[in-house]
Design a protein around this motif. Sequence first.
Motif, short mmCIF file in Angstrom:
data_model
loop_
_atom_site.label_atom_id
_atom_site.label_comp_id
_atom_site.label_asym_id
_atom_site.label_seq_id
_atom_site.Cartn_x
_atom_site.Cartn_y
_atom_site.Cartn_z
N LEU A 68 0.86 -1.17 0.00
CA LEU A 68 0.00 0.00 0.00
C LEU A 68 0.90 1.23 0.00
O LEU A 68 1.71 1.43 0.91
N PHE A 69 0.80 2.04 -1.03
CA PHE A 69 1.56 3.29 -1.12
C PHE A 69 0.64 4.42 -0.69
O PHE A 69 -0.53 4.43 -1.04
N TRP A 70 1.18 5.36 0.06
CA TRP A 70 0.38 6.49 0.54
C TRP A 70 1.21 7.76 0.49
O TRP A 70 2.43 7.73 0.49
N ASP A 71 0.50 8.87 0.40
CA ASP A 71 1.17 10.16 0.43
C ASP A 71 0.23 11.21 0.99
O ASP A 71 -0.95 10.96 1.17
N GLY A 72 0.78 12.37 1.29
CA GLY A 72 -0.02 13.45 1.85
C GLY A 72 0.86 14.64 2.18
O GLY A 72 2.00 14.73 1.74
N PHE A 73 0.31 15.53 2.99
CA PHE A 73 1.04 16.71 3.43
C PHE A 73 1.03 16.76 4.94
O PHE A 73 0.06 16.37 5.58
N THR A 74 2.12 17.26 5.51
CA THR A 74 2.22 17.44 6.95
C THR A 74 3.18 18.58 7.23
O THR A 74 3.84 19.08 6.33
N GLY A 75 3.26 18.97 8.48
CA GLY A 75 4.20 20.01 8.88
C GLY A 75 5.57 19.40 9.16
O GLY A 75 5.69 18.21 9.47
N GLU A 76 6.60 20.23 9.04
CA GLU A 76 7.96 19.76 9.30
C GLU A 76 8.76 20.85 10.00
O GLU A 76 8.75 22.01 9.59
#
Length: 137
Positions: A68-76
């Motif tokens: 299962l490949f996943w992606d998204g946005f988050t803070g860093e």
Amino acid sequence: MKSLTLAMSVFLAVFGVAHAQGMDPDVVFERTVRDDDRGVRAVIRYRPEVFFGGQDEIVNDDGTVSILFWDGFTGEFTAEVIEGSLAEDDAGAFLREAVIAVCPSVERARLENEWVNIRPPYYSIYSQCPEVDDRLE
């Protein structure tokens, strides 16, 4: 726990100011922190939306493996050590303490479980700063 002394130098609240000063336009704030116990000074930068992703292996009932490949946005949060150095085993503790110091609203439970990317003199961790994120909306 070692104490973290803050020496705030710059606070950038909007993308335009950061970009105008030649900084990464995704950086919404930057602060300088100093840890006297560790003899380290670092610039902490916060980017509220960075692309990240990964993959997980799932073992099916028949024994086969699906990925299962996943992606998204988050803070860093990224720390750039500008004075002194950190031992690899101390880098995570320093970065977590620095993030709490510059963003008291950070979700501490998530922060404790996040992996720290170590590439001296840069150290980074995924986490959000709600008090800043709310002002950006």
